[in-house]
Design an enzyme around this catalytic site. Structure first.
Site, PDB file in Angstrom:
ATOM      1  N   ARG A   3       0.787  -1.205   0.064  1.00  0.00           N
ATOM      2  CA  ARG A   3      -0.086  -0.037  -0.100  1.00  0.00           C
ATOM      3  C   ARG A   3       0.700   1.094   0.187  1.00  0.00           C
ATOM      4  NH1 ARG A   3      -2.014   0.865   4.436  1.00  0.00           N
ATOM      5  NH2 ARG A   3      -1.171  -1.010   5.444  1.00  0.00           N
ATOM      6  N   TYR A  11      -1.567  -3.418  -7.067  1.00  0.00           N
ATOM      7  CA  TYR A  11      -1.202  -4.366  -5.613  1.00  0.00           C
ATOM      8  C   TYR A  11      -2.356  -4.176  -4.624  1.00  0.00           C
ATOM      9  CZ  TYR A  11       1.397  -6.896  -2.468  1.00  0.00           C
ATOM     10  OH  TYR A  11       1.675  -8.056  -1.434  1.00  0.00           O
ATOM     11  N   LYS A  39      -9.665  -2.485   1.758  1.00  0.00           N
ATOM     12  CA  LYS A  39      -9.277  -1.363   2.565  1.00  0.00           C
ATOM     13  C   LYS A  39     -10.110  -0.273   2.088  1.00  0.00           C
ATOM     14  CE  LYS A  39      -7.319  -3.730   5.407  1.00  0.00           C
ATOM     15  NZ  LYS A  39      -5.749  -4.046   5.474  1.00  0.00           N
ATOM     16  N   HIS A  88     -10.479  -2.622  11.503  1.00  0.00           N
ATOM     17  CA  HIS A  88      -9.467  -3.529  10.959  1.00  0.00           C
ATOM     18  C   HIS A  88      -9.182  -4.619  11.925  1.00  0.00           C
ATOM     19  CE1 HIS A  88      -4.701  -3.576   9.311  1.00  0.00           C
ATOM     20  NE2 HIS A  88      -5.633  -4.384   8.684  1.00  0.00           N
ATOM     21  N   SER A 104      -1.192  -3.565  10.265  1.00  0.00           N
ATOM     22  CA  SER A 104      -1.038  -4.296   9.104  1.00  0.00           C
ATOM     23  C   SER A 104       0.488  -5.286   9.540  1.00  0.00           C
ATOM     24  CB  SER A 104      -0.646  -3.787   7.934  1.00  0.00           C
ATOM     25  OG  SER A 104      -1.793  -2.817   7.400  1.00  0.00           O
ATOM     26  N   CYS A 106       1.044  -7.397  11.693  1.00  0.00           N
ATOM     27  CA  CYS A 106       1.337  -7.577  13.148  1.00  0.00           C
ATOM     28  C   CYS A 106       0.396  -8.817  13.894  1.00  0.00           C
ATOM     29  CB  CYS A 106       1.035  -6.319  14.013  1.00  0.00           C
ATOM     30  SG  CYS A 106       2.097  -5.005  13.362  1.00  0.00           S
ATOM     31  N   ASP A 111      -9.129 -10.011   8.949  1.00  0.00           N
ATOM     32  CA  ASP A 111      -8.493  -8.414   8.575  1.00  0.00           C
ATOM     33  C   ASP A 111      -9.732  -7.468   8.976  1.00  0.00           C
ATOM     34  OD1 ASP A 111      -6.113  -7.110   7.728  1.00  0.00           O
ATOM     35  OD2 ASP A 111      -7.363  -6.522   5.723  1.00  0.00           O
ATOM     36  N   ARG A 131       2.232 -12.171  -0.388  1.00  0.00           N
ATOM     37  CA  ARG A 131       1.170 -12.762  -0.121  1.00  0.00           C
ATOM     38  C   ARG A 131       0.417 -13.633  -0.483  1.00  0.00           C
ATOM     39  NH1 ARG A 131      -1.368  -8.839   4.286  1.00  0.00           N
ATOM     40  NH2 ARG A 131       0.316  -7.350   4.337  1.00  0.00           N
TER      41      ARG A 131
END
Ligand code: GTP
Ligand code: SPV
Ligand code: MN
Length: 611
Positions: A81, A222, A231, A251, A273, A275, A298, A393
């Site tokens: 991002r 991406y 998001k 989130h 993100s 974590c 998420d 990912r």
């Protein structure tokens, strides 16, 4: 079709006038060669993935190892991002607040309109009708992504409910409320021009118009920049909807815990993100008798039910998980999910036998193709050149997760008993702290801090405030967002509100080792929290909240030295004293919109710490 009809417009599979006129308008501006309405069928998947293989974007993996799955490598400059290119273009600048980039909507639109002009030349424009959350919801949350990227089409099939199953909803009562989401990689093709495997543009814009509930994205292919249901819609636009309508778009992962007595609890957890959300969401408890089932990894949308409890729904349909570090020990359920195939892998290593590999996975290959498309051997890894990008990912269907909770697709959602906030901090923040009440828990979330990860470009390792793990995702003023959290608590019956906890799996010892083993062992912390809800577990009241002693945590079978657990749990007043100015700086930055109650909480904390 008569000669005057335009394919993709006049023969479109919907009668929704708003949708048809938007599709026509975008096509006129972007000038694609053709328009395709996505139906989400397997035939479409085969067509699009074959095209991507032909274009060199995808490599098909060995059918016996990863059925119906593909490897992709992005442009090396399009790997995460781009927060500095992400904008909240509210009408009033004050509504974007200090945590967002802002530009006047008209100005942004005129810049981006010029970028979009002719940007799909030589390409196909795909129209993807999608629904975030169950399609059986009373008010299904619809969106339409227009994109010129086949990679996005394939990814959206995994990540959202899309295509023919949702299209009829556009003729229903919620049909006109869809969120239009326009995406282009910004790489038009001249006639005869050879395409590159990962088209994108150096100029990138990820833009939200919250009042219009509109998304414009340009230049990146991406993840969160391009899969606009994720998001952009489910957090930035949805958080503005939630503010207006009295709910929460967060989130957060959603998981179901089943105790040895067969009692069920649902918890949600917000970590920034990279974590630990995906890992916690599908954890395999190490304590006997406890079971975990997954509902989301998420994003959580939470609304009050008729019984006054807060119910969470996961708007997504797939997992877009961090690859490195995922293995049979840390996250066996993620490994089982991807083994079932039907998955995309981006920026990991491709092995010589047609499988994928990344740092931290078992069975390191002696040779592979790195995410940069180069020959790679373990010696390169030792020399500091990893095979996979740290933000590489896997993209995989949720339905393949072996511990998926049966109620995962229930539009009612699940009643949340506890909310965990957490960050990645080497020091200061104890393994777990229970808040005193909702307002104090909101303060914990509001002051959450974490070291920056590779999920966004730039500043790796820097400690920053990441309120409720939503720093890059709040679609309006952060001060108003905190007030919204306070209001949600005030409007509810205190006994029915989830209890709020603050965790840190990442505290380190002097030699840099993690003090807490993490992953499956985190079930011990969840157990303590549940026993607190039940009024069974012990805790010490400290300046920062209720913290367990090592004895209060189930340590059976844990081979971590008790001294490490004690160090992980320690409330170090000196460390907290150095934290206070950072919190003050953060609150000062928010300015006049900071709720008084958050200042009150800070002053009370300072008093308790004796500063
Ligand atoms: P996003 O998808 O970016 O939102 O990330 P996420 O919050 O889902 O993070 P994820 O679970 O994918 O974990 C990110 C990284 O942290 C991975 O490399 C994990 O291996 C690592 N990690 C996750 N949980 C733990 C833990 O309990 N302890 C330690 N030490 N590392 C962890
Ligand atoms: C995150 O960065 O929080 C993610 C990955 O979940 S992305 O979809 O790129 O936002
Ligand atoms: Mn995330």
């Amino acid at each position: 079709m008569t000669a005057a009809t335009v394919p993709g417009i006049d023969d479109a599979p919907t009668t929704n006038a708003r949708l048809l006129s938007w599709v026509r308008e975008v096509a006129e501006l972007t000038r694609p060669d053709r328009i395709v309405w996505c139906d989400g069928s397997d035939a479409e998947w085969d067509r699009v993935t074959s095209q991507l293989v032909e274009a060199g974007t995808f490599v098909k993996l060995d059918e016996a190892k990863k059925p119906n799955s593909f490897w992709a490598a992005s442009d090396p400059n399009d790997v995460a991002r781009v927060e500095e290119r992400t904008f909240i273009c509210s009408v009033d600048e004050a509504d974007a607040g200090v945590t967002n980039n802002w530009m006047a909507p008209a100005e942004m639109k005129s810049i981006m309109t010029e970028l979009y002009r002719g940007c799909m030349a030589g390409r196909t424009m795909y129209v993807i009708p999608f629904c975030m959350g169950p399609i059986t919801a009373e008010k299904p949350m619809l969106g339409v992504e227009i994109t010129d990227s086949e990679y996005v089409v394939a990814s959206m099939k995994i990540m959202t409910r899309m295509g023919a199953s949702v299209l009829p909803l556009f003729d229903g009562p919620a049909g006109d409320d869809f969120v239009p989401a326009l995406h282009s990689v910004g790489a038009p093709l001249e006639p005869g021009q050879q395409d590159v495997p990962w088209p994108c543009n150096e100029t990138k814009y990820i833009v939200h118009f919250p009042e219009e509930r509109l998304i414009w994205s340009y230049g990146s292919g991406y993840g969160g920049n391009a899969l606009l249901g994720k998001k952009c819609y489910s957090l930035r636009i949805a958080s503005a909807m939630a503010r207006d309508e009295g709910w929460l778009a967060e989130h957060m992962l959603i998981l179901k815990l089943i105790s040895p007595e067969d009692k069920t609890y649902y918890v949600a957890a917000a970590f920034p993100s990279a974590c630990g959300k995906t890992n916690l969401a599908m954890l395999e408890p190490t304590i006997p008798g406890w079971k975990v089932e997954t509902l989301g990894d998420d994003i959580a949308w939470m609304r009050f039910g008729e019984d006054g409890r807060l119910y969470a729904v996961n708007p997504e349909y797939g997992f877009f998980g961090v690859a490195p570090g995922t293995n049979w020990k840390t996250n066996p359920n993620a490994m089982r999910t991807i083994e079932r195939g039907n998955s995309l892998f981006t920026n990991v290593a491709l092995t010589d036998d047609g499988d994928i590999w990344w740092e931290g996975m078992e069975n390191e290959p002696s040779h592979a193709t790195s995410w940069k498309g180069k020959d790679w051997t373990p010696a390169d890894g030792e020399a500091g050149e990893p095979s996979s990008h740290p933000n590489s990912r896997y993209c995989t269907p949720m339905s393949q997760c072996p511990v998926l909770a049966p109620e995962w697709d229930d539009p009612k959602g699940v009643p949340i008993s506890a909310i965990f906030f957490g960050g990645r901090r080497k020091e200061t923040i104890p393994l777990v702290t229970e808040s005193r009440d909702w307002q104090h828990g909101t303060f914990m979330g509001a002051t959450l801090s974490s070291e920056k990860t590779a999920a966004a470009t730039g500043g790796l390792g820097q400690v920053r405030r990441d309120p409720m793990a939503m720093l890059p995702f709040i679609g309006y003023n952060v001060g108003d967002y905190f007030q919204h959290w306070i209001n949600v608590g005030k409007g509810a019956d205190a006994d029915k509100l989830p209890k709020i906890f603050y965790v840190n799996w990442f505290r380190r010892g002097e030699d840099g080792r993690f003090l807490w083993p993490g992953f499956g062992e985190n079930s011990r912390v969840l157990k303590w929290a549940i026993e607190r809800l039940e009024g069974k577990a012990a805790a010490v009241e400290t300046a920062i909240g209720y913290v367990p002693t090592a004895e209060a945590i189930d340590m059976q079978g844990l081979d971590t030295p008790i001294e490490d657990v004690e160090a992980a749990l320690k409330v170090d007043v000196e460390e907290w004293k150095t934290e206070i100015p950072l919190i003050e700086e953060w609150f000062d930055k928010i300015g006049a919109k900071l709720p008084t109650s958050m200042r009150d909480e800070l002053e009370a904390l300072k008093l308790r710490l004796g500063v």
